[in-house]
Motif scaffolding. Structure first.
Motif, short mmCIF file in Angstrom:
data_model
loop_
_atom_site.label_atom_id
_atom_site.label_comp_id
_atom_site.label_asym_id
_atom_site.label_seq_id
_atom_site.Cartn_x
_atom_site.Cartn_y
_atom_site.Cartn_z
N ASN A 178 55.24 -43.89 -18.13
CA ASN A 178 54.77 -45.09 -17.44
C ASN A 178 55.94 -46.00 -17.12
OD1 ASN A 178 53.63 -47.40 -16.58
ND2 ASN A 178 52.11 -47.52 -18.22
N PHE A 200 52.26 -60.74 -15.41
CA PHE A 200 51.92 -60.42 -16.79
C PHE A 200 52.95 -60.96 -17.78
CE2 PHE A 200 50.79 -57.98 -20.43
CZ PHE A 200 49.45 -57.68 -20.25
N LYS A 236 53.04 -43.10 -25.58
CA LYS A 236 52.90 -42.90 -24.14
C LYS A 236 54.25 -42.64 -23.49
CE LYS A 236 49.70 -44.77 -21.80
NZ LYS A 236 48.79 -45.71 -21.07
N GLY A 237 55.27 -42.94 -24.23
CA GLY A 237 56.61 -42.61 -23.80
C GLY A 237 56.97 -43.11 -22.42
N GLU A 238 57.77 -42.32 -21.74
CA GLU A 238 58.31 -42.78 -20.47
C GLU A 238 57.44 -42.46 -19.28
OE1 GLU A 238 60.55 -44.86 -20.82
OE2 GLU A 238 60.58 -44.33 -22.93
N ARG A 256 56.31 -47.97 -14.16
CA ARG A 256 56.19 -49.00 -13.12
C ARG A 256 56.34 -50.41 -13.68
NH1 ARG A 256 50.11 -49.24 -13.84
NH2 ARG A 256 50.22 -47.62 -15.39
N THR A 257 56.64 -51.29 -12.79
CA THR A 257 56.96 -52.65 -13.21
C THR A 257 55.82 -53.58 -12.85
OG1 THR A 257 59.23 -52.15 -12.66
CG2 THR A 257 58.70 -54.44 -12.97
N ASN A 258 54.66 -53.15 -13.08
CA ASN A 258 53.49 -53.88 -12.59
C ASN A 258 53.70 -55.37 -12.46
OD1 ASN A 258 52.54 -55.37 -14.90
ND2 ASN A 258 50.49 -54.95 -14.17
#
Lengths: 131, 131
Positions: free
Chosen positions: A126, A90, A122-124, A128-130
């Motif tokens: 989320n 991405f 949405k803050g923290e 992950r390091t997609n």
DNA sequence: TGACAACTGCTACATATGTAGTAGAATTCT
DNA sequence: AGAATTCTACTACATATGTAGCAGTTGTCA
């Protein structure tokens, strides 16, 4: 669900206004597209086959209703682009886009806005390091 | 220049390392891809046909060299996506991407970085509101 | 109530794509 | 040099795509 070019055309018209019948769609074809009425039909049929569209009957006239949402379609398209053209990463894709010379300074500002807000709200949750 | 899936695969390998011969490419195919050697050949031939790749001979062994650049290919792919999935509007596409839930907070930060810098460096010379 | 127009389901057909096989020439190994 | 391997050019073939025609059925309007 992967869509072909004519399918995107039809889906775009369907998303804009639906339910719709073949004739209606035919009439709303962009000027640059000069298809036969039956081409619209065939494309619609194929969309029904692949279940991107649902067909209903009112009398003997068929009405079409999108099943696949525009969001889903866009998402899939982007994922495919991502996968073959950017090896699924991405970051690099966004880089490429962000550097696109067609992006104006204002558009960049707008984007920064969206992104910052997104991060605030949405803050923290989320992290992950997609990849 | 539009590329098909197998073509992207081959082109990606070619961009990574070239010139390369069919055998070499064949050997570097991702594990998940289990093609026959001839499939690689055919794909290469088709790429030569559409002039995305140039073929040279060293003795009777052919070497391939990309002609189409990765950047060009990416650009074209994005333009196509843009056109059918977002009606050609860059802004909405970026919007969509920025809002992608798969985008992590860190990626957002990274993006903001890229965008801000871009705006600083290229400054106001670019004022159009494309689309 | 018949002539037309519009719809519908099916068929058609050329080109593109995805994937691979084959035959014969060139190379290499023993 | 003969056998085994590797290349190359060409062909094959199923499915997908792009685009449209046709025949029969139904609706509509003078």
């Amino acid at each position: 669900m992967k869509l072909t070019e004519p399918e995107w055309l039809i889906m775009n018209l369907l998303w804009e206004k639906h339910p719709a019948n073949a004739r209606g769609i035919f009439e709303r074809l962009p000027r640059r597209v000069s298809w036969a009425y039956t081409t619209v039909k065939t494309t619609l049929d194929r969309l029904v086959e692949k279940q991107a569209v649902q067909k209903k009957k009112d009398g003997n006239i068929g009405y079409y209703e999108p099943v696949l949402t525009r969001k889903q379609a866009r998402s899939t398209a982007i994922k495919m682009l991502l996968n073959h053209a950017f090896d699924g990463a991405f970051g690099p894709m966004m880089h490429f886009l962000a550097e696109d010379e067609n992006l104006s300074a204002n558009q960049r500002k707008e984007l920064i806005q969206i992104l910052s807000e997104k991060n605030k709200s949405k803050g923290e949750k989320n992290g992950r390091t997609n990849k």
